[in-house]
Design an enzyme around this catalytic site. Structure first.
Site, mmCIF file in Angstrom:
data_model
loop_
_atom_site.group_PDB
_atom_site.id
_atom_site.type_symbol
_atom_site.label_atom_id
_atom_site.label_comp_id
_atom_site.label_asym_id
_atom_site.label_seq_id
_atom_site.Cartn_x
_atom_site.Cartn_y
_atom_site.Cartn_z
ATOM 1 N N HIS A 1 0.831 -1.211 0.000
ATOM 2 C CA HIS A 1 0.000 0.000 0.000
ATOM 3 C C HIS A 1 0.857 1.249 0.000
ATOM 4 O O HIS A 1 0.641 2.188 -0.750
ATOM 5 C CB HIS A 1 -0.853 0.061 1.264
ATOM 6 C CG HIS A 1 -1.676 -1.160 1.460
ATOM 7 N ND1 HIS A 1 -1.972 -1.653 2.699
ATOM 8 C CD2 HIS A 1 -2.258 -1.962 0.568
ATOM 9 C CE1 HIS A 1 -2.693 -2.730 2.554
ATOM 10 N NE2 HIS A 1 -2.887 -2.939 1.272
ATOM 11 N N CYS B 1 4.954 -0.915 -23.358
ATOM 12 C CA CYS B 1 4.521 -0.337 -22.082
ATOM 13 C C CYS B 1 5.304 -0.857 -20.889
ATOM 14 O O CYS B 1 4.939 -0.630 -19.754
ATOM 15 C CB CYS B 1 3.027 -0.554 -21.869
ATOM 16 S SG CYS B 1 2.571 -2.280 -21.727
ATOM 17 N N ARG C 1 -3.222 -0.592 -14.965
ATOM 18 C CA ARG C 1 -3.107 -1.916 -14.334
ATOM 19 C C ARG C 1 -4.274 -2.105 -13.371
ATOM 20 O O ARG C 1 -4.226 -1.663 -12.227
ATOM 21 C CB ARG C 1 -1.792 -2.012 -13.568
ATOM 22 C CG ARG C 1 -0.550 -1.987 -14.445
ATOM 23 C CD ARG C 1 0.691 -2.033 -13.569
ATOM 24 N NE ARG C 1 1.879 -2.425 -14.282
ATOM 25 C CZ ARG C 1 2.862 -1.585 -14.624
ATOM 26 N NH1 ARG C 1 2.771 -0.308 -14.331
ATOM 27 N NH2 ARG C 1 3.924 -2.027 -15.260
ATOM 28 N N ASN D 1 8.739 -5.901 -19.492
ATOM 29 C CA ASN D 1 9.196 -6.409 -18.183
ATOM 30 C C ASN D 1 9.068 -7.925 -18.163
ATOM 31 O O ASN D 1 9.983 -8.644 -17.770
ATOM 32 C CB ASN D 1 8.350 -5.841 -17.039
ATOM 33 C CG ASN D 1 8.313 -4.338 -17.038
ATOM 34 O OD1 ASN D 1 9.200 -3.703 -17.585
ATOM 35 N ND2 ASN D 1 7.267 -3.760 -16.442
ATOM 36 N N ARG E 1 12.212 -11.138 -12.789
ATOM 37 C CA ARG E 1 12.328 -9.682 -12.787
ATOM 38 C C ARG E 1 12.342 -9.094 -11.382
ATOM 39 O O ARG E 1 12.801 -7.979 -11.168
ATOM 40 C CB ARG E 1 11.177 -9.060 -13.595
ATOM 41 C CG ARG E 1 9.823 -9.415 -13.041
ATOM 42 C CD ARG E 1 8.699 -9.017 -13.964
ATOM 43 N NE ARG E 1 8.118 -7.750 -13.595
ATOM 44 C CZ ARG E 1 6.996 -7.270 -14.107
ATOM 45 N NH1 ARG E 1 6.344 -7.962 -15.033
ATOM 46 N NH2 ARG E 1 6.525 -6.113 -13.724
ATOM 47 N N GLU F 1 3.935 -10.709 -24.115
ATOM 48 C CA GLU F 1 4.825 -10.898 -22.964
ATOM 49 C C GLU F 1 5.399 -12.308 -22.948
ATOM 50 O O GLU F 1 6.414 -12.560 -22.317
ATOM 51 C CB GLU F 1 4.047 -10.669 -21.660
ATOM 52 C CG GLU F 1 3.429 -9.290 -21.574
ATOM 53 C CD GLU F 1 2.764 -9.018 -20.241
ATOM 54 O OE1 GLU F 1 3.309 -8.226 -19.470
ATOM 55 O OE2 GLU F 1 1.682 -9.602 -19.984
HETATM 56 C C1 PEP Z 1 5.265 -5.709 -18.469
HETATM 57 O O1 PEP Z 1 5.318 -6.892 -18.155
HETATM 58 O O2 PEP Z 1 6.155 -5.123 -19.116
HETATM 59 C C2 PEP Z 1 4.097 -4.893 -18.097
HETATM 60 C C3 PEP Z 1 3.939 -3.683 -18.572
HETATM 61 O O3 PEP Z 1 3.214 -5.410 -17.213
HETATM 62 P P1 PEP Z 1 3.522 -5.556 -15.642
HETATM 63 O O4 PEP Z 1 4.789 -4.808 -15.359
HETATM 64 O O5 PEP Z 1 2.356 -5.028 -14.942
HETATM 65 O O6 PEP Z 1 3.689 -7.050 -15.520
HETATM 66 MG MG MG Z 2 3.535 -7.901 -17.485
#
Ligand code: PEP
Ligand code: MG
Length: 756
Positions: free
Chosen positions: A369, A683, A476, A635, A646, A612
């Site tokens: 939070h 993104c 998100r 990511n 990650r 992804e």
């Molecule tokens: C990503 O995986 O690059 C992404 C934008 O989604 P998240 O970071 O919310 O997994």
């Molecule tokens: Mg992602």
């Protein structure tokens, strides 16, 4: 109290009085401490009573004892974490054992002569939430100490902690290197939770009031004070809830739970009981607090742990009310850095935002939070700083370096000077970015680059206008679920999406459907533990299973919130075309469902897939014709391409997206999208870093969505970039044989005057 037959049982009041008398005389400190040990041992019918205090080295030194070999005093030193004493320091709560030598942490010290003792009760000396030592009683026979014996020893430890720390009773010169207030500069490594830099003075969130008066001769008066303070506290929480209803958005539900806790009958009952036993209202609060800590404080369950933080926070508030300043917001110095173990949902909002420069947390994670709110309010925050609360005192100078995920406590002057320079540069750059806010992002050779912002809570949208982003490229939706106490229902979801669309003021918003699972776990959602959560039941897999219930509900709420406007929605972690087809079918079904009920369908519908999962890169010919757009979550894509978690700092930064394999994959996607004329954006976090964004533009991307702080720096890069020259420069880099081409990309960017 101890229950040996025929022994006069004395309550904590008379015991504390004896301790005070012993400490009051003009005798040397050691003699006083020895007397106190004797008084406690007799009173508790214990054969041993010993006091250990922490040295600067972290070792626990035996400072006084009744019952162990006196020759061991100031000789026996336990290493940090060693033995039962080390265990208590680490846990910050009592250990009550009937057979101490059988405990795995037991460490045998022959010089103390302690082998015949079986029963062991040890409690920490806590000061400002920090363990500064341990008080132990032992008995030869095997027994478990009763609950009220534990409580009594805790009260004695509380008194001793105050006495040791104040130096008034014990000659601190004699105990000179006891670690009461750390002095040395320290640098702690943690995890960056909200970007930025800050320099200021430590304000301890958890220990605002030191309890000095422990005993009262007038329990009725204390009970009245307690009741009055509780009433004030409840009124204050009500007021907070009312005042912030609009701005709190999804955190509102959390505060409701907090309010219920404050009205808990069992909490109140324990407090009243403690006051009736002769404690002051303040000491009662401390006693009940230690019960909570000992009870659920060590629970592994994240839900219970969160509750403990809320309870801690309630206790602190109550102490402030008892001290007569509960109604006022805490007065902060102009450059306050808030220090806490962890923060509850209301905490940050309660501090004066204009004076709060940064936050350091002992716990916390990117999804906590506190981190979510800190990012939304643009307050630099570093978490996971092990031992933080033990190492910092109120008023210490501190640095929050959320660029590198570090904290500096009592920094050296050269470290402060270096930080001031960095702060100056940052401020200057911010001012430059602000000036660029309304300038459209065209490259020097005329390519329009669309810069969007990532968001996750309604409060994030407040800075949309400030950044100059052209919309929300990734919303998100799971954040709402993560800050809630239970699965948000249809109405709560619809309200959030409505608020988001309204706050976007007509700018496009791309909602990503729930991306839960992996590291985003919900305490209220019953999901089996998985060996590899990142590869497990998460994201769209969860959405489609169980008959698509989660996804249907969410899409229904999104369609309702859209109310005939445009709807842009995309699905996370699509790994096969079947998944996309199934998810898209649910969108169509839900639109038909709404229309059957006479509700407006979206005026324009755009349904996309996130790329992804690497497998999809080789099936774009099948996927792209089904989609209206795609967005690359770099990511996750990089995590799966390089098989590197990650979120694990040991491997997360081991591989470079600026490497031939990653850049070639990104080029393949871009080429396929260009050929099929499918709009594509990036993104992931890399889109918000100027050098990586430069690479993406060179590869042909013209839509980037990023954290709010990235928009200014990336726009500045775009304005100075010649895209065609960048593209030519990249041809060779893509064919390179090195594991990373970061330095080559940097050289190219410099050559083209894109970065300086
Ligand atoms: C990503 O995986 O690059 C992404 C934008 O989604 P998240 O970071 O919310 O997994
Ligand atoms: Mg992602």
């Amino acid at each position: 109290m101890a229950t040996a037959p025929g022994v006069a049982i004395r309550g904590p009041r008379s015991l504390l009085r004896q301790i005070r008398e012993a400490m009051a005389g003009a005798r040397p400190a050691q003699i006083k401490l020895d007397m106190v040990m004797r008084i406690v041992a007799v009173s508790m019918v214990a054969e041993v009573c010993s006091l250990y205090l922490a040295r600067k080295s972290g070792e626990q030194e035996l400072f006084a004892t009744e019952g162990l070999d006196p020759g061991a005093v100031h000789v026996t030193r336990l290493k940090p974490g060693e033995g039962l004493v080390g265990e208590i320091m680490k846990l910050g709560r009592p250990l009550n054992l009937s057979d101490a030598p059988a405990h795995p942490a037991f460490s045998y010290r022959p010089e103390t002569g302690e082998d015949p003792f079986h029963s062991f009760l040890g409690v920490p000396l806590l000061r400002g939430g920090r363990a500064i030592g341990v008080l132990v009683v032992q008995n030869r026979t095997s027994r478990v100490y009763a609950e009220d014996e534990v409580e009594d020893l805790q009260i004695i430890a509380m008194v001793l902690a105050e006495m040791v720390a104040s130096g008034e009773v014990i000659d601190l010169a004699g105990l000179k290197d006891v670690e009461i207030a750390p002095q040395r500069p320290e640098r702690l490594r943690g995890q960056k939770l909200a970007d930025g830099l800050a320099l200021g003075v430590a304000v301890l969130h958890e220990a605002p009031v030191a309890v000095s008066q422990l005993l009262s001769d007038d329990p009725a008066a204390e009970e009245a004070r307690l009741n009055e303070a509780i009433a004030e506290l409840q009124a204050q929480i009500d007021e907070m809830l009312e005042g912030h209803q609009a701005s709190l958005g999804e955190s509102y539900d959390l505060l409701e739970v907090y309010k219920q806790l404050s009205q808990s009958r069992s909490w109140r009952h324990s407090l009243v009981e403690a006051v009736r036993s002769g404690l002051t209202a303040e000491a009662a609060v401390e006693r009940v607090r230690s019960e909570h800590r000992a009870g659920i404080g060590q629970a592994r369950d994240p839900y219970l742990r969160e509750r403990v933080h809320d309870l801690e926070d309630l206790n602190d508030r109550l102490l402030r009310h008892l001290a007569g300043d509960g109604g006022k917001a805490r007065l902060l110095p102009d450059n306050a850095i808030l220090i806490a173990r962890s923060l509850g949902p209301a905490d940050l909002l309660e501090y004066d935002r204009t004076k709060l420069r940064g936050v350091l947390l002992e716990e916390g994670s990117a999804a906590s939070h506190a981190a979510i709110v800190a990012r939304a309010l643009d307050i630099p925050c570093v978490g996971r700083l092990v031992g933080l609360r033990d190492k910092v005192s109120e008023g210490d100078p501190v640095i929050v370096d959320a660029e590198s995920g570090e904290a500096y406590l009592r920094p050296r002057p050269d470290v402060v000077a270096a930080l001031q320079t960095r702060l100056g540069v940052r401020a200057q750059r911010r001012a430059e970015f602000a000036r660029l806010r309304d300038t459209p992002a065209f490259t020097r050779d005329g390519a329009k680059i669309s810069l969007m912002m990532n968001a996750g809570l309604a409060v994030d949208l407040e800075i949309l206008g400030e950044t100059g982003a052209e919309g929300i490229g990734l919303f998100r939706t799971e954040f709402q679920f993560m800050v809630a106490e239970e699965l948000p229902r249809f109405n709560a979801q619809t309200q959030l999406y409505t608020r988001v669309l309204e706050a976007a003021k007509g700018l496009p918003v791309t909602f990503r459907t729930l991306d839960l699972g992996g590291d985003k776990l919900l305490p209220y959602l019953d999901v089996d533990r998985e060996d590899n959560p990142a590869l497990g039941w998460r994201a769209i897999r969860m959405g489609l299973d169980r008959n698509g219930t989660l996804l249907k509900l969410q899409l229904r709420a999104l369609i309702a919130a859209t109310r005939g406007r445009e709807l842009r929605v995309m699905f996370p972690l699509i790994a096969s075309v079947e998944e996309f087809r199934a998810a898209r079918a649910i969108v169509d079904q839900e639109i038909a469902w709404a229309e059957r009920r006479g509700r407006p369908a979206p005026s324009l519908l755009r349904v996309g897939a996130m790329i992804e999962a690497p497998a999809l890169v080789w099936h774009l010919d099948a996927l792209l014709p089904m989609t209206d757009f795609v967005s690359i979550g770099t990511n996750d894509l990089m995590q799966y391409m390089f098989a590197a978690d990650r979120g694990n700092p040991r491997v997360a930064d081991r591989y470079d997206p600026l490497s031939p394999p990653a850049l070639r994959a990104l080029k393949m996607i871009q080429d396929a999208c260009a050929e099929s004329r499918t709009p594509v954006s990036v993104c992931g976090e890399m889109a918000g870093r100027p050098l990586e964004a430069f690479a993406l533009i060179a590869l042909g991307y013209d839509q980037l969505s990023m954290p709010p702080g990235g928009v200014g720096p990336v726009k500045q890069m775009v304005l100075s970039c010649d895209r065609e020259a960048a593209r030519r420069g990249f041809d060779g880099l893509l064919r390179g044989s090195a594991g990373s081409v970061r330095s080559e990309v940097e050289t190219l960017a410099r050559k083209l005057s894109v970065i300086t």
